[in-house]
Design an enzyme around this catalytic site. Structure first.
Site, PDB file in Angstrom:
ATOM      1  N   ASP A 238     -13.360 -40.290 -27.408  1.00  0.00           N
ATOM      2  CA  ASP A 238     -13.134 -41.510 -28.498  1.00  0.00           C
ATOM      3  C   ASP A 238     -11.410 -41.851 -28.306  1.00  0.00           C
ATOM      4  OD1 ASP A 238     -15.522 -40.241 -29.661  1.00  0.00           O
ATOM      5  OD2 ASP A 238     -15.413 -42.159 -30.169  1.00  0.00           O
ATOM      6  N   ASN A 248     -13.626 -36.121 -29.677  1.00  0.00           N
ATOM      7  CA  ASN A 248     -14.837 -36.534 -29.223  1.00  0.00           C
ATOM      8  C   ASN A 248     -15.871 -36.146 -30.427  1.00  0.00           C
ATOM      9  OD1 ASN A 248     -16.641 -37.933 -27.333  1.00  0.00           O
ATOM     10  ND2 ASN A 248     -17.612 -35.989 -26.881  1.00  0.00           N
TER      11      ASN A 248
HETATM   12  O1  MRU Z   1     -19.823 -41.959 -33.896  1.00  0.00           O
HETATM   13  P1  MRU Z   1     -20.115 -42.254 -32.310  1.00  0.00           P
HETATM   14  O2  MRU Z   1     -21.587 -42.207 -31.926  1.00  0.00           O
HETATM   15  O3  MRU Z   1     -19.574 -43.662 -31.933  1.00  0.00           O
HETATM   16  O4  MRU Z   1     -19.411 -41.243 -31.497  1.00  0.00           O
HETATM   17  C1  MRU Z   1     -19.368 -41.412 -29.881  1.00  0.00           C
HETATM   18  C2  MRU Z   1     -18.797 -40.543 -29.197  1.00  0.00           C
HETATM   19  O5  MRU Z   1     -18.307 -39.503 -29.613  1.00  0.00           O
HETATM   20  C3  MRU Z   1     -18.845 -40.503 -27.555  1.00  0.00           C
HETATM   21  O6  MRU Z   1     -18.799 -39.313 -26.906  1.00  0.00           O
HETATM   22  C4  MRU Z   1     -17.546 -41.295 -27.223  1.00  0.00           C
HETATM   23  O7  MRU Z   1     -17.609 -42.432 -28.037  1.00  0.00           O
HETATM   24  C5  MRU Z   1     -17.586 -41.676 -26.037  1.00  0.00           C
HETATM   25  S1  MRU Z   1     -18.968 -43.131 -25.666  1.00  0.00           S
HETATM   26  C6  MRU Z   1     -18.700 -43.435 -23.735  1.00  0.00           C
END
Ligand code: MRU
Length: 346
Positions: A238, A248
């Site tokens: 992220d 992440n």
């Molecule tokens: O809370 P989320 O579902 O938005 O979190 C998503 C993640 O942590 C993913 O691993 C990250 O965004 C990478 S997506 C290609």
């Protein structure tokens, strides 16, 4: 090949495949206003770092559509406010801020044009962000596939697939590439409490395309790693700091610790839009905390006693020393991360 379409802008409406309802229901959530997009990002109708960036770009287009009858001055003022709202819809994934910044700069560069012309230019830019993300993911997948051994068993966390991006995916894009390239791979997908992105979304994507896989509870991963059942761990990101520290989905850090102990390669898979060049280390990353209901309830059904206090961070930071490499569309970055991250910057 992946035909999953999670985001589509058509006839002035942004349609999102409602990720709160998958895999039980395949419903579209229609966004007609930028505030609908703000809600969709906050409530995780759409989620995943690149996907929320693309959604916010289209949110900007919806704002321009809503304010199209205003005078130029009012239009520009309202656009700034809408961009601020979209920017703040979730705090951790830097792709969101990156997309909003890009849309804001296009708005500023074209503010001398008519409102109608600005709308058309913003729409083209959002379409470009969307298309670029798919192309980026395909490039990431090619680099990533190079480090996937034949017959590899791969562990993954959260959802990093077509649902989390404009299409194809990051870590799951590498899995797709290896699978369709005939590498005979096998995937273990962590279910990813509390929102179950692995159990609900990754498992669904893998099933849709018949990629051989097993779903595991998060607490099973360490045993599989210790028992030598995992050849490779691929996760998304992220936000990546200059020194390689990576935020992440919560639980990623724990996986990285076990991987290091048992010497299993641990790769971050992400586009360079996930790199935050403004921060030196992961300590500067804001970690979103979400509602206690995500932990105390499943599908609206309470599973914990009323009144219990909850700590629910949505992400954690994996320190760079636990990371084997960062797979991007520009190649695989290895330590020393800061030096190599700066080298691949345009
Ligand atoms: O809370 P989320 O579902 O938005 O979190 C998503 C993640 O942590 C993913 O691993 C990250 O965004 C990478 S997506 C290609």
């Amino acid at each position: 090949m992946s035909t999953i379409k999670a985001i589509e802008f058509k006839d002035g409406v942004l349609y999102l495949l409602d990720q709160r309802k998958l895999p039980l229901k395949k419903e579209l959530f229609s966004c007609k206003t930028f505030l609908d997009v703000d809600f969709a990002i906050k409530d995780m109708v759409v989620r995943g770092a690149p996907a929320i960036g693309a959604a916010a770009a289209y949110g900007t287009v919806l704002a321009a559509q809503e304010f199209s009858t205003d005078s130029k001055e009012v239009f520009l003022n309202k656009m700034e406010q809408a961009l601020n709202v979209l920017h703040d819809s979730r705090p951790t994934a830097v792709n969101l801020m990156w997309a909003v910044k890009r849309m804001r700069s296009v708005l500023h560069d074209n503010k001398a044009l008519t409102v109608k012309e600005i709308f058309e230019i913003l729409k083209k830019e959002a379409e470009l962000i969307f298309a670029e993300d798919i192309a980026t993911n395909k490039a990431i997948a090619k680099y990533g596939n190079e480090i996937v051994p034949l017959h590899a068993t791969i562990l993954t966390h959260c959802n990093t697939g077509a649902l989390a991006t404009a299409g194809y995916g990051t870590a799951l894009g590498v899995v797709r590439e290896a699978h369709y390239g005939g590498k005979d791979i096998f995937v273990y997908a962590d279910e990813t409490r509390p929102r179950l992105q692995g159990g609900r979304l990754t498992a669904w994507e893998l099933k849709e395309e018949n990629i051989p896989a097993k779903l595991i509870a998060d607490n099973t991963a360490a045993t599989l790693i210790r028992d030598g059942k995992i050849d490779l761990i691929l996760v998304g990101a992220d936000r990546i700091a200059l020194n390689g520290d990576t935020a992440n989905k919560i639980g990623t850090f724990m996986l990285s610790v076990v991987a290091k102990v048992y010497k299993v390669p641990f790769y971050i898979v992400a586009p360079t839009t996930t790199i935050d060049y403004e921060i030196e280390t992961g300590q500067e990353i804001v970690i979103e905390e979400r509602s206690s209901e995500e932990v105390t309830c499943i599908e609206g059904q309470r599973i914990a006693p009323e009144g219990i206090d909850v700590y629910n961070p949505a992400f954690d930071v994996t320190p760079q020393e636990n990371i084997t490499g960062i797979i991007t569309e520009k190649g695989i970055i290895k330590a020393p991360f800061k030096e190599n991250v700066l080298k691949i910057r345009k």
